[in-house]
Design a protein around this motif. Structure first.
Motif, PDB file in Angstrom:
ATOM      1  N   PRO A   8       0.808  -1.230   0.000  1.00 17.97           N
ATOM      2  CA  PRO A   8       0.000   0.000   0.000  1.00 17.97           C
ATOM      3  C   PRO A   8       0.841   1.280   0.000  1.00 17.97           C
ATOM      4  CG  PRO A   8      -0.924  -1.573   1.538  1.00 17.97           C
ATOM      5  CD  PRO A   8       0.372  -2.154   1.047  1.00 17.97           C
ATOM      6  N   GLN A   9       1.989   1.246   0.671  1.00 23.33           N
ATOM      7  CA  GLN A   9       2.843   2.441   0.697  1.00 23.33           C
ATOM      8  C   GLN A   9       3.361   2.770  -0.699  1.00 23.33           C
ATOM      9  OE1 GLN A   9       3.019   4.322   3.374  1.00 23.33           O
ATOM     10  NE2 GLN A   9       4.152   5.827   2.194  1.00 23.33           N
ATOM     11  N   THR A  10       3.587   1.754  -1.525  1.00 21.72           N
ATOM     12  CA  THR A  10       4.022   1.973  -2.902  1.00 21.72           C
ATOM     13  C   THR A  10       2.925   2.694  -3.681  1.00 21.72           C
ATOM     14  OG1 THR A  10       5.348  -0.044  -2.796  1.00 21.72           O
ATOM     15  CG2 THR A  10       4.894   0.842  -4.987  1.00 21.72           C
ATOM     16  N   LEU A  11       1.669   2.299  -3.467  1.00 19.47           N
ATOM     17  CA  LEU A  11       0.553   2.966  -4.133  1.00 19.47           C
ATOM     18  C   LEU A  11       0.449   4.421  -3.702  1.00 19.47           C
ATOM     19  CD1 LEU A  11      -0.095  -0.042  -4.695  1.00 19.47           C
ATOM     20  CD2 LEU A  11      -2.495   0.576  -4.486  1.00 19.47           C
ATOM     21  N   ARG A  12       0.668   4.684  -2.421  1.00 18.07           N
ATOM     22  CA  ARG A  12       0.644   6.067  -1.932  1.00 18.07           C
ATOM     23  C   ARG A  12       1.755   6.891  -2.595  1.00 18.07           C
ATOM     24  NH1 ARG A  12      -0.053   3.090   2.882  1.00 18.07           N
ATOM     25  NH2 ARG A  12      -2.229   3.186   3.591  1.00 18.07           N
ATOM     26  N   GLN A  13       2.926   6.282  -2.713  1.00 20.35           N
ATOM     27  CA  GLN A  13       4.061   6.973  -3.337  1.00 20.35           C
ATOM     28  C   GLN A  13       3.763   7.281  -4.807  1.00 20.35           C
ATOM     29  OE1 GLN A  13       6.715   8.189  -1.902  1.00 20.35           O
ATOM     30  NE2 GLN A  13       7.756   8.846  -3.758  1.00 20.35           N
ATOM     31  N   TYR A  14       3.200   6.311  -5.534  1.00 24.34           N
ATOM     32  CA  TYR A  14       2.862   6.527  -6.934  1.00 24.34           C
ATOM     33  C   TYR A  14       1.794   7.611  -7.075  1.00 24.34           C
ATOM     34  CZ  TYR A  14       5.525   2.352  -8.221  1.00 24.34           C
ATOM     35  OH  TYR A  14       6.518   1.441  -8.420  1.00 24.34           O
ATOM     36  N   ASP A  15       0.886   7.691  -6.101  1.00 29.46           N
ATOM     37  CA  ASP A  15      -0.122   8.748  -6.099  1.00 29.46           C
ATOM     38  C   ASP A  15       0.550  10.108  -5.907  1.00 29.46           C
ATOM     39  OD1 ASP A  15      -2.447  10.250  -6.004  1.00 29.46           O
ATOM     40  OD2 ASP A  15      -3.045   9.542  -4.027  1.00 29.46           O
TER      41      ASP A  15
END
Length: 136
Positions: free
Chosen positions: A21-28
């Motif tokens: 999930p942290q990767t998705l936040r970073q990509y956002d």
């Protein structure tokens, strides 16, 4: 369900994409994938977002930089927009042809230019004979 419908919370989206999930936040934050936000500001991912996340993972695995991935995603989005526009224009043309059966909407000049024709007009026909010989 449409591909752009925001339905997945970040936990489900991260599982579907195979990412933390942290990767998705970073990509956002980087603007690579932009999920829709709810009234409470939580992220909601669509099937198109999941596909983009999988594409990011694939490209990243092949060694493409995040800036390169951003450009690839921009170009893919542009292709989607252009395909929609073509589909809309084809629909408008089909509607026009149905509204005026038997009439021509446009014709082509010998140079390949498109010219509009008034209702009931016919395109001029050329009667010259052209001989083609392959060069040797």
């Amino acid at each position: 369900m449409e591909p752009d419908d925001p339905i997945f919370a970040i936990a489900v989206a991260s599982e579907l994409a195979g990412m933390h999930p942290q990767t998705l936040r970073q990509y956002d934050r980087l603007g690579l994938v932009q999920p829709t936000r709810t009234a409470g500001k939580s992220r909601r991912y669509s099937m198109r977002n999941i596909a983009q996340l999988r594409e990011i993972a694939r490209l990243s695995g092949e060694g493409v930089s995040l800036e390169g991935i951003r450009r690839v995603l921009e170009l893919e989005d542009e292709v989607v927009r252009l395909r929609r526009r073509v589909r809309d224009l084809e629909g408008a043309l089909a509607t026009e042809l149905l509204n005026r059966p038997g009439s021509r909407v446009f014709a082509s000049t010998p140079d390949g230019d498109v010219v509009p024709l008034r209702h009931g007009m016919r395109a001029q026909r050329r009667t010259e004979v052209v001989v083609w010989q392959p060069s040797r």
